[in-house]
Design an enzyme around this catalytic site. Sequence first.
Site, mmCIF file in Angstrom:
data_model
loop_
_atom_site.group_PDB
_atom_site.id
_atom_site.type_symbol
_atom_site.label_atom_id
_atom_site.label_comp_id
_atom_site.label_asym_id
_atom_site.label_seq_id
_atom_site.Cartn_x
_atom_site.Cartn_y
_atom_site.Cartn_z
ATOM 1 N N ARG A 97 0.838 -1.199 0.000
ATOM 2 C CA ARG A 97 0.000 0.000 0.000
ATOM 3 C C ARG A 97 0.869 1.243 0.000
ATOM 4 N NH1 ARG A 97 -4.745 1.582 4.147
ATOM 5 N NH2 ARG A 97 -3.037 1.594 5.599
ATOM 6 N N ASP A 115 -2.721 -10.034 12.789
ATOM 7 C CA ASP A 115 -2.034 -10.007 11.492
ATOM 8 C C ASP A 115 -1.713 -11.452 11.085
ATOM 9 O OD1 ASP A 115 0.022 -7.856 9.787
ATOM 10 O OD2 ASP A 115 0.258 -10.029 9.597
HETATM 11 N N1 URA Z 1 -4.649 -8.383 7.323
HETATM 12 C C1 URA Z 1 -4.413 -9.148 8.423
HETATM 13 O O1 URA Z 1 -3.447 -9.906 8.474
HETATM 14 N N2 URA Z 1 -5.272 -9.036 9.463
HETATM 15 C C2 URA Z 1 -6.335 -8.235 9.444
HETATM 16 O O2 URA Z 1 -7.104 -8.219 10.419
HETATM 17 C C3 URA Z 1 -6.563 -7.453 8.291
HETATM 18 C C4 URA Z 1 -5.695 -7.547 7.245
#
Ligand code: URA
Length: 210
Positions: free
Chosen positions: A105, A201
């Site tokens: 991003r 994550d």
């Molecule tokens: N990517 C991730 O790894 N976790 C999230 O909650 C959102 C995006």
Amino acid sequence: MTDHLTIVDHPLVQHKLTLMREKDTSTAVFRQLLREISHLLAYEVTHVLPMTTKRIETPLKEMDAPVLDGRKLALVSILRAGNGLLDGMLDLIPSARVGFVGLYRDEETLEPVQYYCKLPGELNERLVIAVDPMLATGNSSAAAIDLLKEAGATNIRFLCLLAAPEGVARMKEAHPDVPVVTAALDECLNEKGYIVPGLGDAGDRMFGTK
Ligand code: URA
């Protein structure tokens, strides 16, 4: 469940997903559970594969037995977390062709920027399954599907583990022809773009980074 969204509510999937969500689940167990869930999700997402028959001989008699028809399907992992789903899917479909899409991003525009793309040939003749565990804002997923379409894919499905309503809506708007298959539809995104309640994550939990 709609035509665009399938939630795989199988008890084994839901139980394993709960274990993955728990914050104290170790990296090794997280990775193993993801691999196991991938098998179950692969079963669901491939039920549309075309079939034909082949003449075979069993020890008792000849028969026309069902086999997969057409070109081998293509799995496309959206880096890096997609690789966790990919590994398990390859256990079940070892002859699948495999592609990778890398997007990051841009901090200023907040738009996804491609840094890597390597795809199998003849995408127009294959079922293409794009895999990414987390469908959050949907921006990078929609951009990855753009790339697959530019490369000729016309029959695409998107497979994830968790989806946010925002991501599902974004995908439906950008790619109404691409069904989304997920193990759960969570509540929302938080201000940092994490799925809530989610599992954190996915890449960090899978690879032990932070
Ligand atoms: N990517 C991730 O790894 N976790 C999230 O909650 C959102 C995006």
